[in-house]
Design an enzyme around this catalytic site. Structure first.
Site: not given
Length: 332
Positions: A73, A175, A209
């Site tokens: 990621r 992220k 989310e």
């Protein structure tokens, strides 16, 4: 006990990208990083990071959990932000080396060593608003942490927001710090106005989310969560929980959920909801707030399946259960 994430080890691992190559890893003070005031990251948010943990087992061994997934990621976030491509093998060694250096400081369970690899654009150019940074800095910071919820994980109150979004849709799976900053205003307003712990962002009725965690609904033997797309973060804890649910014989449904369906299911006896993330693991949700009304989830308390899945994950992380999926890497 110090606030979660505010204590750091005195040194960190660091490397820089210049002239199309990564430098050798160095171990330097965690007190500061060298950066020009015109650095790309300070003006155009070219930054991404990861969060993973190392755990102490009863035999004294120190193990990092699912490092391969976090590195994948991290690589993806860097690529999508047009930062220089990371060297995954080097970053893996940076993690293992710095954790190994501070192995004696890894707390006993339920504590752990929180690991924060960070990648930022450093090129000193304030004229690059529409161009990537050609240089960057990558470091690995360590923070020994206790249980995220010192008094136990009480069920959370979530405000369902159908008008806002956590971040730009194409940024969701990255992220990046800016995503968290963009959600702060709505979250703080929700805490003040309706005493919500978090916002569950549901743009146009599509349940996605919260500001810092993935959302999971549990209805009997079925675990339901949004199918992966670019609009939200592909959580490593989320993936682990879904794998463990399947191991327990549960049905895992990755699909879109509407607010209408969510509220309809929430009213059923035995239904549970939870948030998943590295820091909080799996945290129960007891109340939804929508259009000035409150909806209790199941009996409003932490449900048995949420607790069972959380414990199953912790048992693997803490060395209390077999690591059947090879998720743990022992620190050399």
């Amino acid at each position: 006990m110090a606030v979660f994430g505010t204590v750091f080890m005195p040194e960190m691992a660091i490397t820089t990208f210049e002239n199309d190559t990564w430098s050798e890893t160095k171990f330097v003070s965690s007190e500061s990083i060298p950066m020009h005031p015109g650095a790309h990251v300070l003006h155009y948010s070219s930054t991404c990071f990861e969060g993973l943990k190392a755990f102490r087992h009863d035999d004294g061994g120190i193990y990092v959990f699912r490092m391969d997934q976090n590195l994948n990621r991290f690589e993806q976030s860097s690529q999508l932000l047009n930062l220089p491509a990371i060297d995954k093998a080097q970053v893996e060694q940076m993690i293992l080396s710095i954790v190994g250096q501070y192995a004696s400081d890894v707390p006993e369970p339920p504590g752990s060593m929180y690991i924060r690899p960070t990648h930022v654009g450093t090129e000193a150019s304030i004229g690059k608003a529409a161009a990537p940074s050609l240089t960057s800095l990558l470091y690995v910071l360590l923070s020994p942490v206790g249980d995220y919820f010192t008094g136990g994980a009480k069920p959370l109150r979530l405000l369902l927001d159908e008008t806002g979004m956590r971040c730009a849709p194409h940024m969701g799976m990255i992220k990046s710090g800016g995503n968290y900053a963009s959600a702060l205003g709505p979250i703080l307003a929700a805490r003040s106005e309706v005493q919500a712990d978090q916002i569950l962002f549901c743009p146009n009725g599509d349940v996605q989310e919260t500001g810092a965690a993935n959302f999971i609904l549990i209805d009997g033997n079925e675990v339901i969560t949004k199918t992966l797309d670019s609009s939200f973060l592909h959580g490593v804890t989320r993936s682990s929980i879904l794998t463990l649910a399947a191991d327990l014989g549960m049905t895992v449904s990755e699909r879109n959920i509407s607010v209408d369906e969510l509220l309809e299911r929430a009213a059923k006896p035995g239904v549970e909801a939870a948030l998943s993330g590295t820091a909080a693991v799996l945290t129960p949700v007891g109340t939804f707030i929508h259009n000035d009304k409150e909806y209790q989830v199941g009996n409003g308390e932490a449900g048995p399946t949420t607790q069972k899945l959380r414990q199953a994950l912790n048992d693997i992380q803490w060395g209390k259960a077999p690591d059947k999926h090879n998720w743990l890497v022992k620190v050399k």
